[in-house]
Scaffold this motif. Structure first.
Motif, PDB file in Angstrom:
ATOM      1  N   HIS A  62      27.963  94.676 123.846  1.00 12.01           N
ATOM      2  CA  HIS A  62      28.874  94.210 124.892  1.00 12.01           C
ATOM      3  C   HIS A  62      28.287  94.485 126.273  1.00 12.01           C
ATOM      4  N   GLN A  63      27.625  95.638 126.429  1.00 11.75           N
ATOM      5  CA  GLN A  63      26.999  95.961 127.717  1.00 11.75           C
ATOM      6  C   GLN A  63      25.924  94.934 128.061  1.00 11.75           C
ATOM      7  N   MET A  64      25.193  94.450 127.056  1.00 18.15           N
ATOM      8  CA  MET A  64      24.174  93.427 127.289  1.00 18.15           C
ATOM      9  C   MET A  64      24.816  92.136 127.813  1.00 18.15           C
ATOM     10  N   VAL A  65      25.964  91.792 127.238  1.00 17.95           N
ATOM     11  CA  VAL A  65      26.659  90.574 127.677  1.00 17.95           C
ATOM     12  C   VAL A  65      27.195  90.759 129.089  1.00 17.95           C
ATOM     13  N   TYR A  66      27.815  91.910 129.374  1.00 17.62           N
ATOM     14  CA  TYR A  66      28.324  92.152 130.725  1.00 17.62           C
ATOM     15  C   TYR A  66      27.189  92.126 131.736  1.00 17.62           C
ATOM     16  N   ALA A  67      26.026  92.681 131.374  1.00 23.21           N
ATOM     17  CA  ALA A  67      24.864  92.659 132.271  1.00 23.21           C
ATOM     18  C   ALA A  67      24.442  91.211 132.536  1.00 23.21           C
ATOM     19  N   ALA A  68      24.512  90.367 131.507  1.00 20.69           N
ATOM     20  CA  ALA A  68      24.140  88.958 131.660  1.00 20.69           C
ATOM     21  C   ALA A  68      25.055  88.245 132.653  1.00 20.69           C
ATOM     22  N   LEU A  69      26.293  88.705 132.762  1.00 22.67           N
ATOM     23  CA  LEU A  69      27.269  88.064 133.653  1.00 22.67           C
ATOM     24  C   LEU A  69      27.151  88.561 135.091  1.00 22.67           C
ATOM     25  N   GLN A  70      26.211  89.465 135.337  1.00 21.92           N
ATOM     26  CA  GLN A  70      25.821  89.876 136.694  1.00 21.92           C
ATOM     27  C   GLN A  70      26.991  90.219 137.608  1.00 21.92           C
ATOM     28  N   GLY A  71      27.884  91.060 137.136  1.00 20.02           N
ATOM     29  CA  GLY A  71      28.960  91.548 137.996  1.00 20.02           C
ATOM     30  C   GLY A  71      30.122  90.600 138.192  1.00 20.02           C
ATOM     31  N   ARG A  72      30.158  89.511 137.449  1.00 22.87           N
ATOM     32  CA  ARG A  72      31.253  88.558 137.644  1.00 22.87           C
ATOM     33  C   ARG A  72      32.532  88.969 136.911  1.00 22.87           C
ATOM     34  N   MET A  73      32.440  89.906 135.971  1.00 22.73           N
ATOM     35  CA  MET A  73      33.656  90.406 135.314  1.00 22.73           C
ATOM     36  C   MET A  73      34.556  91.033 136.378  1.00 22.73           C
ATOM     37  N   GLY A  74      35.825  90.659 136.383  1.00 20.40           N
ATOM     38  CA  GLY A  74      36.766  91.216 137.350  1.00 20.40           C
ATOM     39  C   GLY A  74      36.807  90.443 138.656  1.00 20.40           C
ATOM     40  N   ASN A  75      35.849  89.551 138.867  1.00 22.19           N
ATOM     41  CA  ASN A  75      35.855  88.707 140.059  1.00 22.19           C
ATOM     42  C   ASN A  75      36.148  87.272 139.642  1.00 22.19           C
ATOM     43  N   GLU A  76      35.102  86.454 139.498  1.00 22.51           N
ATOM     44  CA  GLU A  76      35.334  85.082 139.055  1.00 22.51           C
ATOM     45  C   GLU A  76      35.876  85.038 137.627  1.00 22.51           C
ATOM     46  N   LEU A  77      35.521  86.051 136.856  1.00 19.95           N
ATOM     47  CA  LEU A  77      35.903  86.081 135.447  1.00 19.95           C
ATOM     48  C   LEU A  77      36.893  87.223 135.239  1.00 19.95           C
ATOM     49  N   HIS A  78      38.148  86.893 135.005  1.00 26.44           N
ATOM     50  CA  HIS A  78      39.186  87.921 134.925  1.00 26.44           C
ATOM     51  C   HIS A  78      39.290  88.567 133.556  1.00 26.44           C
ATOM     52  N   ALA A  79      39.215  87.777 132.505  1.00 26.82           N
ATOM     53  CA  ALA A  79      39.413  88.333 131.169  1.00 26.82           C
ATOM     54  C   ALA A  79      38.470  87.663 130.180  1.00 26.82           C
ATOM     55  N   LEU A  80      37.691  88.490 129.486  1.00 29.73           N
ATOM     56  CA  LEU A  80      36.755  87.981 128.488  1.00 29.73           C
ATOM     57  C   LEU A  80      36.818  88.879 127.263  1.00 29.73           C
ATOM     58  N   ALA A  81      37.306  88.324 126.175  1.00 29.64           N
ATOM     59  CA  ALA A  81      37.319  89.051 124.903  1.00 29.64           C
ATOM     60  C   ALA A  81      35.984  88.771 124.219  1.00 29.64           C
ATOM     61  N   LEU A  82      35.252  89.827 123.880  1.00 28.02           N
ATOM     62  CA  LEU A  82      33.926  89.654 123.289  1.00 28.02           C
ATOM     63  C   LEU A  82      33.931  89.930 121.800  1.00 28.02           C
ATOM     64  N   GLN A  83      33.221  89.091 121.081  1.00 26.86           N
ATOM     65  CA  GLN A  83      32.918  89.367 119.672  1.00 26.86           C
ATOM     66  C   GLN A  83      31.434  89.104 119.512  1.00 26.86           C
ATOM     67  N   THR A  84      30.659  90.174 119.294  1.00 23.12           N
ATOM     68  CA  THR A  84      29.214  90.048 119.189  1.00 23.12           C
ATOM     69  C   THR A  84      28.765  90.445 117.788  1.00 23.12           C
ATOM     70  N   SER A  85      27.617  89.876 117.363  1.00 21.97           N
ATOM     71  CA  SER A  85      27.061  90.237 116.069  1.00 21.97           C
ATOM     72  C   SER A  85      25.585  89.849 116.029  1.00 21.97           C
ATOM     73  N   ALA A  86      24.857  90.532 115.148  1.00 21.67           N
ATOM     74  CA  ALA A  86      23.481  90.155 114.849  1.00 21.67           C
ATOM     75  C   ALA A  86      23.541  89.158 113.704  1.00 21.67           C
ATOM     76  N   PRO A  87      22.535  88.279 113.578  1.00 21.37           N
ATOM     77  CA  PRO A  87      22.540  87.337 112.464  1.00 21.37           C
ATOM     78  C   PRO A  87      22.653  88.084 111.125  1.00 21.37           C
ATOM     79  N   GLY A  88      23.503  87.593 110.266  1.00 21.02           N
ATOM     80  CA  GLY A  88      23.661  88.221 108.955  1.00 21.02           C
ATOM     81  C   GLY A  88      24.712  89.310 108.901  1.00 21.02           C
ATOM     82  N   ASP A  89      25.212  89.735 110.079  1.00 28.57           N
ATOM     83  CA  ASP A  89      26.294  90.724 110.083  1.00 28.57           C
ATOM     84  C   ASP A  89      27.549  90.080 109.519  1.00 28.57           C
ATOM     85  N   GLY A  90      28.343  90.879 108.810  1.00 33.23           N
ATOM     86  CA  GLY A  90      29.589  90.367 108.237  1.00 33.23           C
ATOM     87  C   GLY A  90      30.536  90.031 109.315  1.00 33.23           C
TER      88      GLY A  90
END
Length: 92
Positions: free
Chosen positions: A64-92
């Motif tokens: 999740h930290q990698m995704v937030y870093a990709a959004l370059q500080g836009r969480m809480g500004n232009e982007l108010h709410a983002l529910a994340l679901q992350t996985s590696a290929p093959g993860d259940g």
């Protein structure tokens, strides 16, 4: 100044489109498979489903930290709410 949902004072900030969110994530995590759902149709509340080999061996928090870093500080500004679901290929 008016207080926004995020508690930040300032001018009205344009919401991000799902395409912009996807583009920023793919720029930072090139092999990412990304699906963005607009939860309320208001351009403010999204769910992101992201799969990437970059997540292999990382905890959910690190992913999740990698995704937030990709959004370059836009969480809480232009982007108010983002529910994340992350996985590696093959993860259940």
């Amino acid at each position: 100044a008016r207080l926004h949902e995020s508690g930040v004072k300032g001018t009205n900030v344009m919401p991000m489109s799902s395409g912009e969110i996807e583009e920023m994530i793919k720029e930072a995590i090139p092999d990412a498979e990304v699906r963005i759902d607009d939860l309320r149709g208001d351009g403010d509340h999204y769910a992101a489903f992201i799969t990437s080999t970059a997540f292999v061996g990382k905890t959910r928090v690190q992913q999740h930290q990698m995704v937030y870093a990709a959004l370059q500080g836009r969480m809480g500004n232009e982007l108010h709410a983002l529910a994340l679901q992350t996985s590696a290929p093959g993860d259940g």
